[in-house]
Write an enzyme that holds these catalytic residues in place. Structure first.
Site, PDB file in Angstrom:
ATOM      1  N   SER A  22       0.277  -1.084   0.062  1.00  0.00           N
ATOM      2  CA  SER A  22      -0.241   0.048   0.127  1.00  0.00           C
ATOM      3  C   SER A  22       0.879   1.171  -0.342  1.00  0.00           C
ATOM      4  O   SER A  22       0.282   2.754   0.152  1.00  0.00           O
ATOM      5  CB  SER A  22      -0.952   0.222   1.315  1.00  0.00           C
ATOM      6  OG  SER A  22      -0.107   0.208   2.289  1.00  0.00           O
ATOM      7  N   ASN A 109      -2.385  -2.782  13.372  1.00  0.00           N
ATOM      8  CA  ASN A 109      -3.678  -2.770  12.441  1.00  0.00           C
ATOM      9  C   ASN A 109      -4.310  -0.827  13.322  1.00  0.00           C
ATOM     10  O   ASN A 109      -5.652  -0.190  13.043  1.00  0.00           O
ATOM     11  CB  ASN A 109      -4.430  -3.254  13.945  1.00  0.00           C
ATOM     12  CG  ASN A 109      -4.669  -4.576  12.424  1.00  0.00           C
ATOM     13  OD1 ASN A 109      -3.488  -4.268  11.516  1.00  0.00           O
ATOM     14  ND2 ASN A 109      -4.676  -6.229  12.912  1.00  0.00           N
ATOM     15  N   THR A 154     -40.046  26.358 -10.896  1.00  0.00           N
ATOM     16  CA  THR A 154     -40.396  24.653 -10.786  1.00  0.00           C
ATOM     17  C   THR A 154     -40.803  24.244 -12.015  1.00  0.00           C
ATOM     18  O   THR A 154     -40.934  24.843 -12.495  1.00  0.00           O
ATOM     19  CB  THR A 154     -42.037  24.987  -9.353  1.00  0.00           C
ATOM     20  OG1 THR A 154     -43.097  25.421 -10.826  1.00  0.00           O
ATOM     21  CG2 THR A 154     -42.138  25.640  -8.758  1.00  0.00           C
ATOM     22  N   HIS A 155     -40.004  22.890 -11.430  1.00  0.00           N
ATOM     23  CA  HIS A 155     -40.488  22.295 -13.154  1.00  0.00           C
ATOM     24  C   HIS A 155     -39.083  22.423 -13.834  1.00  0.00           C
ATOM     25  O   HIS A 155     -39.087  22.844 -15.179  1.00  0.00           O
ATOM     26  CB  HIS A 155     -41.615  21.984 -13.640  1.00  0.00           C
ATOM     27  CG  HIS A 155     -42.148  22.017 -12.232  1.00  0.00           C
ATOM     28  ND1 HIS A 155     -42.830  19.932 -12.408  1.00  0.00           N
ATOM     29  CD2 HIS A 155     -43.656  22.104 -11.402  1.00  0.00           C
ATOM     30  CE1 HIS A 155     -43.828  20.296 -10.816  1.00  0.00           C
ATOM     31  NE2 HIS A 155     -43.851  21.136 -10.564  1.00  0.00           N
ATOM     32  N   SER A 276     -13.910  25.690 -28.117  1.00  0.00           N
ATOM     33  CA  SER A 276     -13.808  24.600 -29.188  1.00  0.00           C
ATOM     34  C   SER A 276     -12.525  24.735 -29.648  1.00  0.00           C
ATOM     35  O   SER A 276     -12.188  26.183 -30.774  1.00  0.00           O
ATOM     36  CB  SER A 276     -14.907  25.026 -29.668  1.00  0.00           C
ATOM     37  OG  SER A 276     -15.411  24.130 -31.202  1.00  0.00           O
ATOM     38  N   LYS A 282     -17.479  29.652 -29.428  1.00  0.00           N
ATOM     39  CA  LYS A 282     -17.849  28.779 -29.008  1.00  0.00           C
ATOM     40  C   LYS A 282     -17.288  29.267 -27.604  1.00  0.00           C
ATOM     41  O   LYS A 282     -15.953  30.150 -28.044  1.00  0.00           O
ATOM     42  CB  LYS A 282     -17.518  27.238 -28.651  1.00  0.00           C
ATOM     43  CG  LYS A 282     -18.604  26.865 -29.555  1.00  0.00           C
ATOM     44  CD  LYS A 282     -19.786  26.183 -29.087  1.00  0.00           C
ATOM     45  CE  LYS A 282     -19.913  24.924 -28.418  1.00  0.00           C
ATOM     46  NZ  LYS A 282     -21.399  24.402 -28.301  1.00  0.00           N
ATOM     47  N   ASN A 284     -17.935  28.043 -23.366  1.00  0.00           N
ATOM     48  CA  ASN A 284     -18.237  26.856 -22.807  1.00  0.00           C
ATOM     49  C   ASN A 284     -17.657  26.554 -21.136  1.00  0.00           C
ATOM     50  O   ASN A 284     -16.435  26.719 -20.806  1.00  0.00           O
ATOM     51  CB  ASN A 284     -17.876  25.650 -23.520  1.00  0.00           C
ATOM     52  CG  ASN A 284     -18.228  25.044 -25.308  1.00  0.00           C
ATOM     53  OD1 ASN A 284     -18.748  25.130 -25.318  1.00  0.00           O
ATOM     54  ND2 ASN A 284     -16.772  24.331 -25.577  1.00  0.00           N
ATOM     55  N   GLU A 289     -19.552  21.783 -16.029  1.00  0.00           N
ATOM     56  CA  GLU A 289     -19.575  20.359 -16.156  1.00  0.00           C
ATOM     57  C   GLU A 289     -19.035  19.587 -15.795  1.00  0.00           C
ATOM     58  O   GLU A 289     -19.491  18.516 -15.002  1.00  0.00           O
ATOM     59  CB  GLU A 289     -19.200  20.673 -17.550  1.00  0.00           C
ATOM     60  CG  GLU A 289     -20.664  21.709 -18.807  1.00  0.00           C
ATOM     61  CD  GLU A 289     -20.867  21.266 -20.043  1.00  0.00           C
ATOM     62  OE1 GLU A 289     -19.517  20.265 -20.757  1.00  0.00           O
ATOM     63  OE2 GLU A 289     -20.177  22.044 -21.119  1.00  0.00           O
ATOM     64  N   GLN A 321      -7.978  -1.737   3.275  1.00  0.00           N
ATOM     65  CA  GLN A 321      -6.954  -1.429   2.733  1.00  0.00           C
ATOM     66  C   GLN A 321      -7.912  -0.490   1.575  1.00  0.00           C
ATOM     67  O   GLN A 321      -6.628   0.636   1.220  1.00  0.00           O
ATOM     68  CB  GLN A 321      -5.329  -2.305   2.532  1.00  0.00           C
ATOM     69  CG  GLN A 321      -4.655  -1.512   1.214  1.00  0.00           C
ATOM     70  CD  GLN A 321      -3.449  -2.224   1.377  1.00  0.00           C
ATOM     71  OE1 GLN A 321      -3.379  -2.470   2.616  1.00  0.00           O
ATOM     72  NE2 GLN A 321      -3.237  -2.817   0.642  1.00  0.00           N
TER      73      GLN A 321
HETATM   74  N1  ARG Z   1      -2.222  -0.919   5.057  1.00  0.00           N
HETATM   75  C1  ARG Z   1      -2.617  -1.764   5.535  1.00  0.00           C
HETATM   76  C2  ARG Z   1      -3.900  -1.476   5.817  1.00  0.00           C
HETATM   77  O1  ARG Z   1      -3.998  -0.193   5.269  1.00  0.00           O
HETATM   78  C3  ARG Z   1      -2.520  -1.822   6.878  1.00  0.00           C
HETATM   79  C4  ARG Z   1      -2.399  -2.118   8.258  1.00  0.00           C
HETATM   80  C5  ARG Z   1      -2.083  -3.983   7.532  1.00  0.00           C
HETATM   81  N2  ARG Z   1      -2.369  -4.650   9.055  1.00  0.00           N
HETATM   82  C6  ARG Z   1      -2.368  -6.103   8.919  1.00  0.00           C
HETATM   83  N3  ARG Z   1      -2.765  -7.049   9.495  1.00  0.00           N
HETATM   84  N4  ARG Z   1      -1.811  -6.886   7.706  1.00  0.00           N
HETATM   85  O2  ARG Z   1      -4.940  -1.489   6.075  1.00  0.00           O
END
Ligand code: ARG
Length: 457
Positions: A22, A109, A154-155, A276, A282, A284, A289, A321
């Site tokens: 990650s 965690n 309205t509408h 454009s 144009k 825009n 948008e 994650q």
């Molecule tokens: N990269 C993990 C997440 O974003 C971190 C926690 C990892 N914990 C684990 N038990 N592998 O959730």
């Protein structure tokens, strides 16, 4: 460096590493990760779990890493699994054995739960201040346009005359509620998960109230299983962002309509318009948008998160994650849209004459004409029918109600007198509506005073 090599006899497959990692996105909260670690070791030392020499070494090592990442001296390479491993590996490289004590009484965690909360908390405040700036721009337009008459719809059919201040005030209310939602989310999420360990707390005598205090939380969370698996606050935040985007999108839709050649109520500034490649004439409304278009993307985050969480058993599962890229994208998108929208709104020119002419043209005063008859003793249902006939006459003769002669009025109902013209003038229509929340100047001024006080708080 891997945080978990001990019980493995084989190297991780490279694709598995890539799929699992990650770091490419969670490096976004390296500052929060380090801030959390500093609070953690400060508490560990206070509790006698860590020596004060180790604590000092860890803190100065962590601060050095933070500075070096910020300055670019320390590059975040893809070799590590996540930002937590990256920081810990570099700490050990820099300060040796003391660095290996950083993770005492902690799991990734609770660490990632903390980092994400710290990051989200900061972003909620930033988004709130962007919304406040937007409210200031809206209020400025309101103050300048208390008597700018335009049709209310309205509408998407002309209904009754209002003022531009009144129309803008509707959006002020929406974005004000959006700020309330952000504040609510902030208050509810502001409890610290650190010290919850992997799922069942730790055997060390941690002082969780102390880390909560050091990190500016209201207090520690009260269930370690929930602490490491709660992503409610991200869902709430995504919901609040979805509603902000929905409001911006509605506003954009109106700006796009008002900016058309058919309406010509406004002109979007050149600096916020695009051209454009083929049609030289144009100009825009691409920004409006795009904001409207990006709304779908933010809704996507909300639905994805809800779907990711719906089948998860307690406590932490790696599915979680997935929260990061989604929420980071929604935050960047929403903040960007508020900022761009504000710039566009600030520079719009309102074509007041066209707005007024449009209000005059669409029988927006028909209700007031019926009320005139009611005030002269005609039952409302009959009055409604009489004005319907007047409108038909006007359509056939290509006139507005104000352009009919008194004889023409009297031919349809003898109740009409000279004062009908005043009773159905645009000014009268607006000014008679002076209950709080209505477009009359007195009522609007009262509301503006409330808004001014609110923004000054
Ligand atoms: N990269 C993990 C997440 O974003 C971190 C926690 C990892 N914990 C684990 N038990 N592998 O959730």
């Amino acid at each position: 460096m891997k945080l978990w090599g001990g019980r493995f006899t084989k190297q991780t497959n490279q694709l598995v590493h890539n799929f699992n990692a990650s770091l490419s996105f969670d490096q976004k909260f390296y500052e929060e990760d380090i801030t959390g670690s500093i609070a953690h070791v400060t508490m560990l030392a206070e509790q006698g779990i860590l020596s004060s020499e180790d604590k000092e070494a860890i803190i100065s090592g962590l601060k050095g890493i933070m500075e070096d990442i910020t300055s670019g001296a320390l590059e975040i390479d893809e070799e590590h699994e996540d930002i937590h491993s990256f920081v810990e590996a570099h700490l050990i490289e820099r300060i040796g054995d003391a660095g290996k004590r950083l993770h005492t009484g902690r799991s990734r965690n609770d660490q990632v739960a903390l980092d994400m909360k710290l990051y989200t908390r900061k972003e909620i405040l930033e988004m709130d201040s962007l919304l406040k700036n937007l409210l200031e721009s809206i209020l400025k337009i309101m103050k300048e346009n208390l008597d700018t008459i335009m049709p209310g719809f309205t509408h998407l059919q002309k209904a009754q005359p209002i003022t531009l201040a009144h129309h803008m005030g509707a959006y002020f209310e929406m974005f004000k509620r959006d700020r309330d939602r952000l504040h609510d989310t902030y208050e509810r999420m502001n409890f610290c998960p650190l010290g919850s360990g992997a799922l069942a707390g730790t055997t060390y005598p941690l002082n969780r109230a102390r880390t909560a205090e050091l990190l500016g939380f209201t207090g520690p969370t009260l269930n370690s299983m929930d602490s490491v698996s709660d992503r409610d606050y991200l869902i709430e935040f995504s919901s609040a962002m979805s509603i902000i985007m929905m409001h911006l999108s509605r506003f954009c839709e109106e700006i796009i309509i008002w900016n058309t050649n058919e309406y010509q109520f406004i002109e979007i500034d050149d600096s916020y318009s695009t051209g454009s490649s083929i049609m030289p004439q144009k100009k825009n409304p691409d920004i409006a948008e795009l904001v409207r278009g990006k709304t779908g993307r933010v809704y996507g985050t909300l639905i994805s998160l809800l779907t990711t969480m719906k089948g998860l058993s307690l406590a932490y599962n790696k599915d979680m994650q997935e929260d990061k890229e989604l929420v980071f994208d929604a935050i960047d998108t929403t903040k960007g849209c508020i900022l761009l929208f504000n710039g566009m709104l600030d520079t719009i020119t309102f074509k007041k004459d066209n707005m007024r002419a449009s209000a005059e043209g669409g029988f927006t005063n028909a209700t007031d004409a019926a009320d005139y008859l009611v005030n002269h003793g005609v039952p409302f249902r009959d009055a409604h029918g009489i004005i319907g006939q007047l409108v038909l006459f006007c359509i056939d003769n290509n006139k507005s109600l104000g352009e009919m002669t008194l004889d023409e009025y009297k031919a349809i109902s003898p109740v009409f007198e000279e004062d009908i013209y005043d009773a159905i003038s645009m000014e009268t229509c607006v000014e008679k509506r002076n209950t709080i929340g209505a477009p009359g100047q007195k009522a609007m001024q009262e509301v503006i005073n409330i808004y001014e006080k609110y923004l000054a708080e």
